[in-house]
Motif scaffolding. Structure first.
Motif, short mmCIF file in Angstrom:
data_model
loop_
_atom_site.label_atom_id
_atom_site.label_comp_id
_atom_site.label_asym_id
_atom_site.label_seq_id
_atom_site.Cartn_x
_atom_site.Cartn_y
_atom_site.Cartn_z
N ARG A 156 0.79 -1.23 0.00
CA ARG A 156 0.00 0.00 0.00
C ARG A 156 0.82 1.29 0.00
O ARG A 156 0.27 2.37 -0.18
CB ARG A 156 -0.93 0.02 1.23
CG ARG A 156 -2.09 -0.97 1.10
CD ARG A 156 -2.99 -0.58 -0.06
NE ARG A 156 -4.06 -1.54 -0.30
CZ ARG A 156 -3.98 -2.56 -1.14
NH1 ARG A 156 -2.87 -2.77 -1.83
NH2 ARG A 156 -5.00 -3.38 -1.32
N GLU A 157 2.14 1.20 0.16
CA GLU A 157 2.93 2.43 0.21
C GLU A 157 4.03 2.50 -0.84
O GLU A 157 4.60 3.57 -1.06
CB GLU A 157 3.54 2.60 1.61
CG GLU A 157 2.50 2.71 2.72
CD GLU A 157 3.09 3.20 4.03
OE1 GLU A 157 3.93 4.11 3.99
OE2 GLU A 157 2.73 2.66 5.09
N ILE A 158 4.35 1.37 -1.48
CA ILE A 158 5.41 1.34 -2.48
C ILE A 158 4.77 1.19 -3.86
O ILE A 158 3.93 0.31 -4.06
CB ILE A 158 6.38 0.17 -2.21
CG1 ILE A 158 6.98 0.30 -0.82
CG2 ILE A 158 7.48 0.12 -3.27
CD1 ILE A 158 7.71 1.60 -0.56
N PRO A 159 5.14 2.04 -4.82
CA PRO A 159 4.55 1.93 -6.16
C PRO A 159 4.74 0.55 -6.75
O PRO A 159 5.74 -0.13 -6.50
CB PRO A 159 5.33 2.99 -6.95
CG PRO A 159 5.79 3.98 -5.93
CD PRO A 159 6.07 3.17 -4.70
N GLY A 160 3.79 0.14 -7.57
CA GLY A 160 3.82 -1.20 -8.14
C GLY A 160 5.04 -1.47 -8.99
O GLY A 160 5.45 -2.62 -9.15
N ARG A 185 11.80 5.49 2.23
CA ARG A 185 10.35 5.45 2.45
C ARG A 185 9.96 4.24 3.30
O ARG A 185 9.12 4.36 4.20
CB ARG A 185 9.64 5.41 1.11
CG ARG A 185 8.13 5.54 1.20
CD ARG A 185 7.54 5.79 -0.18
NE ARG A 185 6.10 6.00 -0.10
CZ ARG A 185 5.36 6.36 -1.15
NH1 ARG A 185 5.93 6.57 -2.32
NH2 ARG A 185 4.06 6.51 -1.00
N VAL A 186 10.57 3.08 3.02
CA VAL A 186 10.24 1.88 3.79
C VAL A 186 10.70 2.02 5.23
O VAL A 186 9.96 1.69 6.17
CB VAL A 186 10.88 0.64 3.14
CG1 VAL A 186 10.68 -0.58 4.03
CG2 VAL A 186 10.27 0.38 1.77
N LEU A 187 11.91 2.50 5.44
CA LEU A 187 12.42 2.66 6.81
C LEU A 187 11.55 3.63 7.61
O LEU A 187 11.25 3.39 8.79
CB LEU A 187 13.87 3.15 6.79
CG LEU A 187 14.91 2.12 6.36
CD1 LEU A 187 16.26 2.80 6.14
CD2 LEU A 187 15.04 1.02 7.41
N ALA A 188 11.13 4.71 6.97
CA ALA A 188 10.26 5.67 7.66
C ALA A 188 8.92 5.03 8.00
O ALA A 188 8.35 5.26 9.09
CB ALA A 188 10.06 6.91 6.80
N ALA A 189 8.39 4.22 7.09
CA ALA A 189 7.11 3.57 7.34
C ALA A 189 7.22 2.56 8.47
O ALA A 189 6.31 2.45 9.30
CB ALA A 189 6.63 2.88 6.06
#
Length: 424
Positions: free
Chosen positions: A241-245, A285-289
């Motif tokens: 849901r947060e990383i583009p396809g 972005r992943v680490l922040a999420a």
């Protein structure tokens, strides 16, 4: 997809030289197989590879290499100097994993809870074989071969430790870094991908703090088990849901530990999280999420204390130089057949071998070679059950075929070295 051949005759020259050098393989194949089985039966964890290092050093000295041990704690450097010319670094890692072996092999691990589940024993054996063949064929080439046997790859510390211990200052800076990794695809095949080839990794340890209580009175607690369970489920939404396809990311919770008894609600829970990415913006972005979700779940649960988030290890993205891949794989293909050299695409596994190239500012070519039974793989592929039927690296059932895996690995590494050395 096959790699394009360079326009010059370098690949043919390297293949011709390799053909001569590889004539010596028949004489040492049985001995190398025995070395492999011995290493497999005696695995050692990261930075504890003392027996393995001693075995490597003894063998390399027999081949006429200048050998130095204790580089980067337990690393070994074996040098073949043969006049002026390029310096080619050949790398093999040699640490094992905290995995209990379940292969049933007659040479299975003799160490409880420790196993060569990633094939590093095969990497070592292939590099020893390549050094032997290169040492015996000095009349074919000139230059220097650095055989770098690296510890502690599994914890992403070994390459850095060897570099910090003066690897290049003591033994010379290479013109190229070459290496290989055995994988769960048909033995006899070799694959290299130009560009980002192996993913970056970030390992995190998360401690979530609750309030302990008796299992009969959950209302008196802030339950860290429920808190951790909710966090695990929520973390799975990052990729979906947060990383583009069109981007790639993997988030895995590899460990969740909490509590000691069924009727005691503990006061903390620990998660270990593994993240794989190729691009820095995706990684950020992943680490922040992850941090947002961990702290958010703790807040929702009513925790009085903020979670602790600390790093376990970190691997950079491994980027294969496109020209180095074309040059190296063209030579390898000329020896084993172009139809056996493939582009596997980027893989989400991680490697610290790229640090050797980054430090020296030279190209890296790091490839995969298959270790699975071709017939079994073909049947599983046809049935769509490769992931279920073919044990992968880090599995307690991972067991590369000794042959033709060993022959392919020695052939690829020897040929790759000759593609970069000066030929006579």
């Amino acid at each position: 997809m096959s790699h394009p051949r360079p326009s010059n005759n370098a690949a043919k020259a390297a293949a011709d030289a390799a053909g001569i050098a590889l004539r010596g393989l028949d004489a040492v194949r049985a001995d190398l197989a025995a070395v492999y089985r011995d290493l497999h039966a005696h695995p050692e964890l990261s930075f504890a590879e003392h027996r393995t290092a001693a075995e490597i050093a003894d063998r390399a000295r027999e081949f006429g290499c200048e050998v130095t041990t204790g580089v980067g704690r337990t690393g070994v450097v074996a040098v073949l100097r043969n006049g002026p010319g390029p310096t080619v670094l050949l790398r093999a890692d040699f640490d094992a994993l905290p995995v209990g072996e379940r292969t049933g092999l007659d040479y299975a691990s003799t160490v409880e809870g420790v196993m060569h589940a990633c094939g590093h024993d095969m990497h070592v054996t292939c590099l020893l074989g390549a050094l032997k063949l290169l040492a015996d064929s000095r009349s074919l080439w000139s230059g220097t071969v650095l055989g770098v046997f690296q510890p502690a790859e599994e914890i992403a510390q070994g390459a850095r430790a060897m570099l910090d211990d003066g690897l290049y200052e003591r033994f010379g800076t290479p013109d190229v870094v070459l290496g290989q990794h055995v994988g769960p695809f048909p033995a006899g095949l070799v694959g290299a991908h130009a560009g980002p080839a192996f993913a970056a990794t970030d390992g995190l340890k998360v401690v979530m703090y609750g309030k302990g209580a008796h299992g009969s009175r959950p209302e008196a607690s802030v339950d860290p088990v429920v808190m951790a369970a909710s966090t695990v489920l929520r973390l799975q939404t990052i990729v979906s849901r947060e990383i583009p396809g069109g981007e790639t990311a993997v988030v895995t919770v590899g460990a969740l530990n909490a509590g000691t008894k069924d009727n005691i609600i503990p006061d903390e829970a620990e998660l270990q999280i593994n993240i794989r990415t190729y691009k820095e913006n995706v990684r950020t972005r992943v680490l922040a999420a992850v941090e947002r979700i961990v702290r958010g779940e703790a807040a929702v649960a009513g925790a009085d204390r903020e979670p602790d988030i600390t790093g376990i290890d970190s691997f950079p993205v491994l980027v294969n130089d496109a020209e180095a891949v074309a040059r190296t794989m063209a030579a390898v293909g000329a020896v084993i057949g172009d139809d056996k050299v493939l582009d596997p695409g980027p893989v989400t596994g991680s490697e610290d071998v790229g640090l050797f190239g980054t430090e020296a500012r030279v190209p890296v070519c790091y490839w995969l070679f298959g270790g699975a039974d071709a017939e079994a793989y073909g049947a599983a592929f046809a049935a769509g059950t490769v992931d279920q039927d073919i044990p992968s690296n880090h599995s307690p059932f991972f067991a590369p075929l000794v042959e033709p895996t060993l022959t392919t690995g020695v052939t690829a590494l020897t040929t790759a070295a000759l593609a970069w050395l000066d030929l006579r």
